[in-house]
Design a protein around this motif. Structure first.
Motif, PDB file in Angstrom:
ATOM      1  N   MET A  19       0.801  -1.213   0.000  1.00 44.26           N
ATOM      2  CA  MET A  19       0.000   0.000   0.000  1.00 44.26           C
ATOM      3  C   MET A  19       0.842   1.275   0.000  1.00 44.26           C
ATOM      4  SD  MET A  19      -3.168  -0.600  -0.369  1.00 44.26           S
ATOM      5  CE  MET A  19      -3.860   0.965   0.144  1.00 44.26           C
ATOM      6  N   THR A  20       2.121   1.144  -0.265  1.00 47.56           N
ATOM      7  CA  THR A  20       2.990   2.314  -0.396  1.00 47.56           C
ATOM      8  C   THR A  20       2.689   2.989  -1.727  1.00 47.56           C
ATOM      9  OG1 THR A  20       4.691   1.143   0.852  1.00 47.56           O
ATOM     10  CG2 THR A  20       5.377   3.112  -0.361  1.00 47.56           C
ATOM     11  N   THR A  21       2.467   4.288  -1.708  1.00 49.28           N
ATOM     12  CA  THR A  21       2.096   4.992  -2.931  1.00 49.28           C
ATOM     13  C   THR A  21       3.304   5.244  -3.827  1.00 49.28           C
ATOM     14  OG1 THR A  21       2.392   7.214  -2.004  1.00 49.28           O
ATOM     15  CG2 THR A  21       0.227   6.173  -1.721  1.00 49.28           C
ATOM     16  N   HIS A  22       3.007   5.520  -5.086  1.00 51.31           N
ATOM     17  CA  HIS A  22       4.072   5.841  -6.040  1.00 51.31           C
ATOM     18  C   HIS A  22       4.839   7.086  -5.589  1.00 51.31           C
ATOM     19  CE1 HIS A  22       1.810   2.981  -8.227  1.00 51.31           C
ATOM     20  NE2 HIS A  22       0.934   3.811  -8.761  1.00 51.31           N
ATOM     21  N   ALA A  23       4.123   8.063  -5.056  1.00 50.04           N
ATOM     22  CA  ALA A  23       4.772   9.298  -4.600  1.00 50.04           C
ATOM     23  C   ALA A  23       5.738   9.014  -3.462  1.00 50.04           C
ATOM     24  CB  ALA A  23       3.714  10.306  -4.160  1.00 50.04           C
ATOM     25  N   GLU A  24       5.372   8.100  -2.572  1.00 49.10           N
ATOM     26  CA  GLU A  24       6.256   7.756  -1.452  1.00 49.10           C
ATOM     27  C   GLU A  24       7.508   7.042  -1.941  1.00 49.10           C
ATOM     28  OE1 GLU A  24       2.897   7.303   2.091  1.00 49.10           O
ATOM     29  OE2 GLU A  24       3.287   5.614   0.744  1.00 49.10           O
ATOM     30  N   VAL A  25       7.364   6.181  -2.930  1.00 45.63           N
ATOM     31  CA  VAL A  25       8.531   5.504  -3.502  1.00 45.63           C
ATOM     32  C   VAL A  25       9.435   6.514  -4.215  1.00 45.63           C
ATOM     33  CG1 VAL A  25       9.322   3.788  -5.182  1.00 45.63           C
ATOM     34  CG2 VAL A  25       7.327   3.299  -3.751  1.00 45.63           C
ATOM     35  N   ALA A  26       8.825   7.408  -4.988  1.00 47.80           N
ATOM     36  CA  ALA A  26       9.586   8.388  -5.762  1.00 47.80           C
ATOM     37  C   ALA A  26      10.390   9.331  -4.877  1.00 47.80           C
ATOM     38  CB  ALA A  26       8.644   9.190  -6.654  1.00 47.80           C
ATOM     39  N   SER A  27       9.863   9.649  -3.701  1.00 50.06           N
ATOM     40  CA  SER A  27      10.526  10.631  -2.830  1.00 50.06           C
ATOM     41  C   SER A  27      11.373  10.000  -1.732  1.00 50.06           C
ATOM     42  CB  SER A  27       9.476  11.541  -2.180  1.00 50.06           C
ATOM     43  OG  SER A  27       8.594  10.792  -1.351  1.00 50.06           O
ATOM     44  N   SER A  28      11.377   8.674  -1.645  1.00 45.65           N
ATOM     45  CA  SER A  28      12.078   7.989  -0.558  1.00 45.65           C
ATOM     46  C   SER A  28      13.601   8.084  -0.688  1.00 45.65           C
ATOM     47  CB  SER A  28      11.669   6.508  -0.532  1.00 45.65           C
ATOM     48  OG  SER A  28      12.524   5.761   0.303  1.00 45.65           O
ATOM     49  N   ASP A  29      14.258   8.540   0.345  1.00 41.41           N
ATOM     50  CA  ASP A  29      15.721   8.592   0.344  1.00 41.41           C
ATOM     51  C   ASP A  29      16.315   7.192   0.316  1.00 41.41           C
ATOM     52  OD1 ASP A  29      15.774  11.367   0.406  1.00 41.41           O
ATOM     53  OD2 ASP A  29      15.831  11.465   2.593  1.00 41.41           O
ATOM     54  N   ILE A  30      15.624   6.233   0.948  1.00 43.24           N
ATOM     55  CA  ILE A  30      16.114   4.849   0.949  1.00 43.24           C
ATOM     56  C   ILE A  30      16.091   4.290  -0.472  1.00 43.24           C
ATOM     57  CG2 ILE A  30      15.691   2.496   1.771  1.00 43.24           C
ATOM     58  CD1 ILE A  30      14.448   3.690   4.279  1.00 43.24           C
ATOM     59  N   VAL A  31      14.983   4.481  -1.173  1.00 41.79           N
ATOM     60  CA  VAL A  31      14.879   3.974  -2.546  1.00 41.79           C
ATOM     61  C   VAL A  31      15.910   4.655  -3.447  1.00 41.79           C
ATOM     62  CG1 VAL A  31      13.372   3.723  -4.558  1.00 41.79           C
ATOM     63  CG2 VAL A  31      12.428   3.441  -2.267  1.00 41.79           C
ATOM     64  N   LYS A  32      16.055   5.954  -3.313  1.00 35.90           N
ATOM     65  CA  LYS A  32      17.010   6.686  -4.146  1.00 35.90           C
ATOM     66  C   LYS A  32      18.434   6.200  -3.922  1.00 35.90           C
ATOM     67  CE  LYS A  32      14.306  10.969  -4.379  1.00 35.90           C
ATOM     68  NZ  LYS A  32      14.230  12.397  -3.965  1.00 35.90           N
ATOM     69  N   ARG A  33      18.734   5.766  -2.711  1.00 36.41           N
ATOM     70  CA  ARG A  33      20.082   5.285  -2.411  1.00 36.41           C
ATOM     71  C   ARG A  33      20.279   3.836  -2.836  1.00 36.41           C
ATOM     72  NH1 ARG A  33      21.526   2.517   1.957  1.00 36.41           N
ATOM     73  NH2 ARG A  33      19.686   3.199   3.140  1.00 36.41           N
ATOM     74  N   VAL A  34      19.284   2.987  -2.576  1.00 34.74           N
ATOM     75  CA  VAL A  34      19.445   1.543  -2.788  1.00 34.74           C
ATOM     76  C   VAL A  34      19.133   1.127  -4.227  1.00 34.74           C
ATOM     77  CG1 VAL A  34      18.681  -0.743  -2.045  1.00 34.74           C
ATOM     78  CG2 VAL A  34      18.941   1.090  -0.369  1.00 34.74           C
ATOM     79  N   ILE A  35      17.987   1.566  -4.768  1.00 31.64           N
ATOM     80  CA  ILE A  35      17.607   1.243  -6.149  1.00 31.64           C
ATOM     81  C   ILE A  35      17.038   2.510  -6.794  1.00 31.64           C
ATOM     82  CG2 ILE A  35      16.411  -0.369  -7.696  1.00 31.64           C
ATOM     83  CD1 ILE A  35      16.018  -2.272  -5.393  1.00 31.64           C
ATOM     84  N   PRO A  36      17.888   3.435  -7.182  1.00 34.79           N
ATOM     85  CA  PRO A  36      17.404   4.706  -7.740  1.00 34.79           C
ATOM     86  C   PRO A  36      16.493   4.543  -8.956  1.00 34.79           C
ATOM     87  CG  PRO A  36      19.793   4.449  -8.058  1.00 34.79           C
ATOM     88  CD  PRO A  36      19.373   3.406  -7.097  1.00 34.79           C
TER      89      PRO A  36
END
Length: 265
Positions: A72-89
């Motif tokens: 249930m994590t939104t696309h906006a939350e994935v796009a703005s996540s510092d963790i995602v940007k660092r691990v799988i940009p």
């Protein structure tokens, strides 16, 4: 829109129970697919089980050699996540290119993959990164999860909990968007992981997302844009509509794949 009973459970167990007690119930996440089809009277479920009140289905975390994202994590939350940007940009880029701001703030990862919509973006990432889909019943490999156009391995009462993405050595996603809807006419994810190299294509295939194995073979020998220049995609089995012929999409697959290789990091 036809009449239906509405449920908003606060736990996964309650959600599964509510669906099990319905004659023809449906889970709804962001509603990007189900609500429009209901408005057009193409779907008439007896019950709607709204997943937005279930906190355990949300969140992003790094877990060893993987990135785990709640359904249930939104696309906006994935796009703005510092963790995602660092691990799988590449995942952050993919999420940021989905629809518009309204869609990104309502649409969810689980909803994006649950139907194997041929124009959805996330299926390409799930397949290319060889992710695993964790459900209320089991864990499914990406190759087993997607089974054809609008068809997945999910059972009627099975709920996606999270997706576990292995950390790649490098990955990138490139997409040719429909100018009006911003759906993927063609989207290509290229990923190099510890288990090998994968190229996954969305938007183009009549059966939904698929792997471009000839491209994978070419890139295994030479991971460069030039390695793909001579790789032709067979237009047989590709979508054709007012926006582009199958041959046009076949060419776009090659173009987007080369751009993705160039963008890999």
């Amino acid at each position: 829109m036809y009449a239906f009973d509405y449920h908003k459970p606060s736990s996964v167990a309650d959600a599964v129970s509510a669906l099990g007690g319905a004659s023809d119930g449906k889970f709804v996440a962001g509603g990007m697919t189900l609500i429009p089809t209901m408005k057009q009277r193409l779907a008439s479920p007896s019950d709607i089980v709204d997943l937005n009140g279930i906190g355990e289905l949300k969140g992003i975390r790094e877990d060893g050699d993987a990135l785990v994202i709640g359904a249930m994590t939104t696309h906006a939350e994935v796009a703005s996540s510092d963790i995602v940007k660092r691990v799988i940009p590449a995942l952050a880029v993919l999420a940021d290119w989905i629809g518009d701001a309204q869609v990104r703030n309502r649409g969810t990862l689980g909803g994006s993959i649950a139907n194997n919509d041929p124009t959805a973006d996330y299926p390409a990432a799930v397949l290319a990164l060889d992710a695993t889909v964790q459900t209320s019943k089991r864990t499914l490999a990406a190759a087993d999860f997607f089974q054809g156009l609008f068809t997945t391995a999910l059972e009627e009462d099975e709920l996606i909990l999270a997706v576990r993405f292995p950390k790649p050595e490098k990955a990138a996603y490139m997409k040719f968007r429909n100018p009006a809807s911003r759906y993927a006419m063609v989207g290509v994810m290229v990923a190099k992981t510890a288990d090998g190299l994968r190229v996954a294509v969305t938007g183009a295939g009549q059966d939904g997302v698929f792997r471009a194995t000839e491209m994978e073979k070419a890139l295994e020998n030479d991971f460069s844009e030039d390695a793909l220049k001579g790789v032709a995609i067979d237009p047989g089995g590709l979508n054709a509509d007012i926006h582009g012929s199958a041959a046009y999409r076949a060419n776009l697959v090659n173009v987007m794949a080369r751009r993705a290789v160039a963008a890999c990091r």
